[in-house]
Structures are given as C-alpha cells and as structure tokens.
Design a protein around this motif. Structure first.
Motif, PDB file in Angstrom:
ATOM      1  N   ASP A   1       0.859  -1.185   0.000  1.00  0.00           N
ATOM      2  CA  ASP A   1       0.000   0.000   0.000  1.00  0.00           C
ATOM      3  C   ASP A   1       0.894   1.233   0.000  1.00  0.00           C
ATOM      4  O   ASP A   1       1.668   1.434   0.946  1.00  0.00           O
ATOM      5  N   PRO A   2       0.834   2.072  -1.021  1.00  0.00           N
ATOM      6  CA  PRO A   2       1.712   3.246  -1.080  1.00  0.00           C
ATOM      7  C   PRO A   2       1.586   4.165   0.132  1.00  0.00           C
ATOM      8  O   PRO A   2       2.582   4.771   0.543  1.00  0.00           O
ATOM      9  N   VAL A   3       0.388   4.265   0.715  1.00  0.00           N
ATOM     10  CA  VAL A   3       0.221   5.109   1.898  1.00  0.00           C
ATOM     11  C   VAL A   3       1.055   4.553   3.040  1.00  0.00           C
ATOM     12  O   VAL A   3       1.780   5.285   3.726  1.00  0.00           O
ATOM     13  N   ARG A   4       0.973   3.250   3.241  1.00  0.00           N
ATOM     14  CA  ARG A   4       1.731   2.646   4.346  1.00  0.00           C
ATOM     15  C   ARG A   4       3.232   2.706   4.079  1.00  0.00           C
ATOM     16  O   ARG A   4       4.019   2.946   5.011  1.00  0.00           O
ATOM     17  N   VAL A   5       3.637   2.486   2.827  1.00  0.00           N
ATOM     18  CA  VAL A   5       5.053   2.603   2.484  1.00  0.00           C
ATOM     19  C   VAL A   5       5.556   4.007   2.804  1.00  0.00           C
ATOM     20  O   VAL A   5       6.610   4.192   3.424  1.00  0.00           O
ATOM     21  N   PHE A   6       4.795   5.001   2.391  1.00  0.00           N
ATOM     22  CA  PHE A   6       5.211   6.378   2.658  1.00  0.00           C
ATOM     23  C   PHE A   6       5.303   6.639   4.160  1.00  0.00           C
ATOM     24  O   PHE A   6       6.277   7.234   4.641  1.00  0.00           O
TER      25      PHE A   6
ATOM     26  N   LYS B   1       2.613  11.278  -5.494  1.00  0.00           N
ATOM     27  CA  LYS B   1       1.712  12.334  -5.027  1.00  0.00           C
ATOM     28  C   LYS B   1       1.837  12.528  -3.520  1.00  0.00           C
ATOM     29  O   LYS B   1       1.781  13.652  -3.007  1.00  0.00           O
ATOM     30  N   LEU B   2       1.997  11.417  -2.799  1.00  0.00           N
ATOM     31  CA  LEU B   2       2.128  11.501  -1.342  1.00  0.00           C
ATOM     32  C   LEU B   2       3.367  12.280  -0.921  1.00  0.00           C
ATOM     33  O   LEU B   2       3.397  12.872   0.158  1.00  0.00           O
ATOM     34  N   ARG B   3       4.395  12.277  -1.766  1.00  0.00           N
ATOM     35  CA  ARG B   3       5.618  13.032  -1.427  1.00  0.00           C
ATOM     36  C   ARG B   3       5.368  14.533  -1.401  1.00  0.00           C
ATOM     37  O   ARG B   3       6.022  15.264  -0.661  1.00  0.00           O
ATOM     38  N   THR B   4       4.470  15.013  -2.231  1.00  0.00           N
ATOM     39  CA  THR B   4       4.306  16.455  -2.418  1.00  0.00           C
ATOM     40  C   THR B   4       3.021  17.003  -1.819  1.00  0.00           C
ATOM     41  O   THR B   4       2.865  18.223  -1.714  1.00  0.00           O
ATOM     42  N   GLN B   5       2.085  16.126  -1.440  1.00  0.00           N
ATOM     43  CA  GLN B   5       0.798  16.577  -0.919  1.00  0.00           C
ATOM     44  C   GLN B   5       0.490  15.869   0.395  1.00  0.00           C
ATOM     45  O   GLN B   5       0.545  14.640   0.462  1.00  0.00           O
TER      46      GLN B   5
ATOM     47  N   GLU C   1      -2.566  16.253   1.976  1.00  0.00           N
ATOM     48  CA  GLU C   1      -3.960  15.848   1.797  1.00  0.00           C
ATOM     49  C   GLU C   1      -4.163  15.506   0.319  1.00  0.00           C
ATOM     50  O   GLU C   1      -4.094  16.384  -0.542  1.00  0.00           O
ATOM     51  N   VAL C   2      -4.392  14.248   0.043  1.00  0.00           N
ATOM     52  CA  VAL C   2      -4.330  13.752  -1.327  1.00  0.00           C
ATOM     53  C   VAL C   2      -5.723  13.408  -1.854  1.00  0.00           C
ATOM     54  O   VAL C   2      -6.524  12.767  -1.157  1.00  0.00           O
ATOM     55  N   HIS C   3      -5.974  13.841  -3.079  1.00  0.00           N
ATOM     56  CA  HIS C   3      -7.156  13.415  -3.825  1.00  0.00           C
ATOM     57  C   HIS C   3      -6.664  12.521  -4.961  1.00  0.00           C
ATOM     58  O   HIS C   3      -5.923  12.966  -5.834  1.00  0.00           O
ATOM     59  N   TRP C   4      -7.068  11.254  -4.927  1.00  0.00           N
ATOM     60  CA  TRP C   4      -6.542  10.286  -5.888  1.00  0.00           C
ATOM     61  C   TRP C   4      -7.519   9.131  -6.024  1.00  0.00           C
ATOM     62  O   TRP C   4      -8.170   8.727  -5.051  1.00  0.00           O
ATOM     63  N   SER C   5      -7.600   8.579  -7.226  1.00  0.00           N
ATOM     64  CA  SER C   5      -8.402   7.368  -7.402  1.00  0.00           C
ATOM     65  C   SER C   5      -7.723   6.460  -8.414  1.00  0.00           C
ATOM     66  O   SER C   5      -7.017   6.929  -9.318  1.00  0.00           O
ATOM     67  N   GLY C   6      -7.926   5.164  -8.257  1.00  0.00           N
ATOM     68  CA  GLY C   6      -7.343   4.174  -9.157  1.00  0.00           C
ATOM     69  C   GLY C   6      -8.161   2.909  -9.134  1.00  0.00           C
ATOM     70  O   GLY C   6      -9.198   2.825  -8.466  1.00  0.00           O
ATOM     71  N   LYS C   7      -7.661   1.909  -9.821  1.00  0.00           N
ATOM     72  CA  LYS C   7      -8.400   0.650  -9.961  1.00  0.00           C
ATOM     73  C   LYS C   7      -8.089  -0.339  -8.844  1.00  0.00           C
ATOM     74  O   LYS C   7      -8.942  -1.145  -8.454  1.00  0.00           O
TER      75      LYS C   7
ATOM     76  N   LEU D   1      -8.494   8.110  -2.353  1.00  0.00           N
ATOM     77  CA  LEU D   1      -8.252   9.074  -1.282  1.00  0.00           C
ATOM     78  C   LEU D   1      -9.011  10.345  -1.632  1.00  0.00           C
ATOM     79  O   LEU D   1      -8.933  10.842  -2.759  1.00  0.00           O
ATOM     80  N   THR D   2      -9.722  10.877  -0.661  1.00  0.00           N
ATOM     81  CA  THR D   2     -10.581  12.038  -0.919  1.00  0.00           C
ATOM     82  C   THR D   2     -10.209  13.217  -0.038  1.00  0.00           C
ATOM     83  O   THR D   2     -11.065  13.896   0.504  1.00  0.00           O
ATOM     84  N   GLY D   3      -8.903  13.405   0.106  1.00  0.00           N
ATOM     85  CA  GLY D   3      -8.429  14.540   0.892  1.00  0.00           C
ATOM     86  C   GLY D   3      -7.955  14.195   2.288  1.00  0.00           C
ATOM     87  O   GLY D   3      -7.651  15.094   3.081  1.00  0.00           O
ATOM     88  N   GLN D   4      -7.862  12.899   2.592  1.00  0.00           N
ATOM     89  CA  GLN D   4      -7.339  12.514   3.906  1.00  0.00           C
ATOM     90  C   GLN D   4      -5.885  12.964   4.056  1.00  0.00           C
ATOM     91  O   GLN D   4      -5.115  12.935   3.099  1.00  0.00           O
ATOM     92  N   GLY D   5      -5.513  13.330   5.256  1.00  0.00           N
ATOM     93  CA  GLY D   5      -4.124  13.677   5.524  1.00  0.00           C
ATOM     94  C   GLY D   5      -3.290  12.429   5.739  1.00  0.00           C
ATOM     95  O   GLY D   5      -3.751  11.456   6.351  1.00  0.00           O
ATOM     96  N   VAL D   6      -2.066  12.440   5.218  1.00  0.00           N
ATOM     97  CA  VAL D   6      -1.155  11.302   5.369  1.00  0.00           C
ATOM     98  C   VAL D   6       0.028  11.769   6.211  1.00  0.00           C
ATOM     99  O   VAL D   6       0.798  12.648   5.802  1.00  0.00           O
ATOM    100  N   TYR D   7       0.190  11.179   7.379  1.00  0.00           N
ATOM    101  CA  TYR D   7       1.200  11.588   8.354  1.00  0.00           C
ATOM    102  C   TYR D   7       1.986  10.364   8.837  1.00  0.00           C
ATOM    103  O   TYR D   7       1.481   9.250   8.764  1.00  0.00           O
ATOM    104  N   PRO D   8       3.242  10.598   9.360  1.00  0.00           N
ATOM    105  CA  PRO D   8       3.916  11.889   9.494  1.00  0.00           C
ATOM    106  C   PRO D   8       4.541  12.339   8.180  1.00  0.00           C
ATOM    107  O   PRO D   8       4.646  11.553   7.227  1.00  0.00           O
ATOM    108  N   ARG D   9       4.966  13.585   8.150  1.00  0.00           N
ATOM    109  CA  ARG D   9       5.716  14.081   7.008  1.00  0.00           C
ATOM    110  C   ARG D   9       7.203  13.878   7.276  1.00  0.00           C
ATOM    111  O   ARG D   9       7.661  13.993   8.416  1.00  0.00           O
ATOM    112  N   PRO D  10       7.972  13.531   6.251  1.00  0.00           N
ATOM    113  CA  PRO D  10       9.403  13.249   6.452  1.00  0.00           C
ATOM    114  C   PRO D  10      10.213  14.517   6.667  1.00  0.00           C
ATOM    115  O   PRO D  10       9.752  15.635   6.390  1.00  0.00           O
TER     116      PRO D  10
END
Length: 348
Positions: A87-92, A142-146, A148-154, A159-168
C-alpha cells in the motif's frame, strides 16, 4: 560516486525457518554489519524486501529503523520495496517515520520485484503485474508532495483529501526506481525524472548502455535536468584481502542460491565455469581484492557513461560473519578511496 552495500538478509545454512534462534542471530549480525559500514565511511546500506524462507527481510523499514539508532551518517534504503503488492500510503508512512528516526537519511527504492511470492501473499493478481506498479507509483509520488491527497485508481480505494502523516524530514522523501532489463522501465524512470537503480546480476554491464541512454533520452524529452537523471548500479560480489580468497568464499553460496532459483525457473545448475566467466573483467560479478573491485567499478562507470552510486550485494546466501565484516571494512576503507582517486584522475 556513492558506494554502499545491499542485503536480502539470508538465513543461515542450518535453518530454513525464520522462527528460531539462528534468525535472531542473523538480524543481530546484520545490525553489526550496518554499523560497521557507517563507521567505515560507506554511503548507503539497502535492505531488499523478500517473502521467502531463505531470506529474513520481509519488513525492510523495521530493520532500517533499528539500524538508524546505531548509525550516524550512512543513508538507509529499501532495495527494493515491492510496491506492486504493498500500500503506497503505508510505504510512505513507514519511510517518513524512518526518515525522522534517522534525521533525514531514508530512501525508498521501488520496484516490481524479481520474486513473486508477495503477490499471492497479499492477494494480488500477477496478471496485473505492471498495472499495479504504475498505479501505485503514481500515488506514492503524489504523497511526497501533498499532505492531503485526492486520488483514485483501480487497485486501491480512493483518497478524498485525507491527511497522510507523518511528514518526512527530507522534502521530498527520496524515491528511486529499481529496474532489471525491461526497456519500458527505463523509459518510465526517465519520463518521471526519477533516479535509476539498475540491477546487473548477469551478463556484461556494458550491454546495458543502450537502455541507460534510453533512460537519459526519455528524461531529456520530459524536460528533466541531466543532473537529476542519476544512475545507480546494484551488483553481486564479494571481496577479501586476496582475490583468490574472495573467489573461493563466494562460490559455494552463489552456486547454491542460483541453482535453487534455477530449479524454480527452469535454469540449469550453476557451474564453476559460469561463475568464473561472470567474474571476468567484463562480467557482472564483482569478486576480488580491493584493487580488483575498484578497477571493475571504474570500468562499469565508464561503460555506462557515468554512474552516481554502486551498491554491492555481498553474496546472495549466508557467509561467515567475520568474513562479511572484513569485506565491509575493505569496501569502505580501501575500495571507496581508490574509486574516488580514479574518478578524480579521470576528470583532471
């Protein structure tokens, strides 16, 4: 040029299981090796994700976090993170946390993986091998630069604007693209402007020059500055005080590992003649004394039009801890200075 080490954390010959005391010993030895690499002046240590009984590194970020507490300057990287089955969110989040623990020394090297065990393990279809990677890489970047991410895929819920923390601590968190020999992967890395890490595990390194040129050309077409299109090499090898000792130390575990992989993939068993050919002056293996290793690194640098990093997988199977420690010491204190002297002389 940065010089470092990669490890898949092989199990010891006595164990095919990760649930015994020998596995704990191997992790302890690995942390000693990373600490020595830091002390010896090496630039980077990478842990490659695998989900097999012959390796212990299913969770590289956890191992690297432990190493961060024992080191001061060495960069700590995955080598690689199998992004397609993660999961890219968890990896980040994992590597952003590692970045904070290490005070800005974390890197993610992402790839599709040369082994496929993680796909059924985490419920992914191998028919989606490339589509999974392309989609998840898009999200990771996208997670590197934002925040709160808006993203969709298959292949993942949107993601509909949730914050992804912590920031590096590093902005952006470094991401490199690990590739084998697939031309489309080189083009993708260049188009995205991502640093490239090329795994050269067979054949002759100079044969990859057209693909490296393809990477640089794709990056130029996409408008990326040449200095951002760096090329790193991941190679297999070993070193000792003499070339003869290094050759004999590596061969048994190299032959065993690649013969096992061959049984899975339909290759014939490894022979000594194949091994000796692979460690020839133009072959992929880097085996020898410090002078021989330095000479080969400089050869690869020239053959590929300049590389910015070389990491050495010190064997693909378990080697004696004392011999590993000596190899790390030699790589940091003798090979790295020889390479830098050679590069300086060539540019003078």
């Amino acid at each position: 040029m940065q010089i470092g080490i990669d490890s898949f954390v092989p199990t010891t010959p006595a164990t095919g299981s990760t649930a015994d005391s020998s596995a704990a010993t191997r992790i302890s030895e690995l942390l000693e090796q990373i600490a020595l690499a830091d002390q010896a002046g090496l630039d980077v240590f990478g842990i490659g994700e695998h989900h097999r009984p012959d390796f212990l590194a299913s969770a590289p970020a956890v191992i690297l976090a432990a190493a961060a507490a024992r080191t001061k300057r060495i960069r700590l990287a995955s080598a690689v993170t199998v992004l397609s089955s993660d999961d890219p969110v968890r990896v980040f989040q994992d590597f952003a946390t590692l970045d904070l623990i290490s005070q800005g020394r974390a890197e993610i090297i992402v790839g599709r993986g040369s082994f496929i065990e993680s796909y059924p393990l985490f419920g992914f279809d191998l028919d989606d091998y490339d589509a999974l990677f392309a989609e998840k890489l898009d999200l990771l970047l996208k997670l590197r630069t934002q925040t709160e991410v808006h993203w969709s895929g298959k292949h993942r819920p949107p993601l509909t604007g949730q914050g992804v923390y912590p920031r590096p601590l590093q902005n952006p968190l470094p991401v490199r693209l690990g590739v084998g020999g697939t031309p489309a992967s080189f083009t993708r890395a260049g188009t995205l402007g991502l640093p490239l890490v090329l795994a050269v595990i067979g054949g002759e390194p100079h044969r990859f020059r057209p693909l490296v040129d393809q990477y640089r050309a794709a990056g130029a077409r996409a408008g990326h500055a040449p200095e951002n299109l760096s090329v790193g090499i991941h190679a297999i090898g070993f070193l000792a005080d003499t070339t003869e000792r290094a050759v004999e130390d590596l061969y048994p575990c190299y032959a065993k590992a690649f013969t096992q992989i061959g049984r899975e993939r339909g290759w014939p068993p490894v022979t000594r003649a194949q091994y000796d050919a692979a460690r020839s002056p133009t072959g992929a293996l880097m085996v020898g004394d410090p002078e021989a290793i330095a000479e080969k690194i400089l050869h690869v640098n020239h053959a590929l039009g300049g590389i910015s990093r070389l990491t050495l997988l010190l064997g693909v199977g378990p080697l004696d801890h004392r011999k590993m420690m000596r190899a790390i010491e030699l790589l940091g204190t003798r090979v790295a200075p020889l390479v830098r002297q050679g590069l300086a002389a060539a540019s003078a």
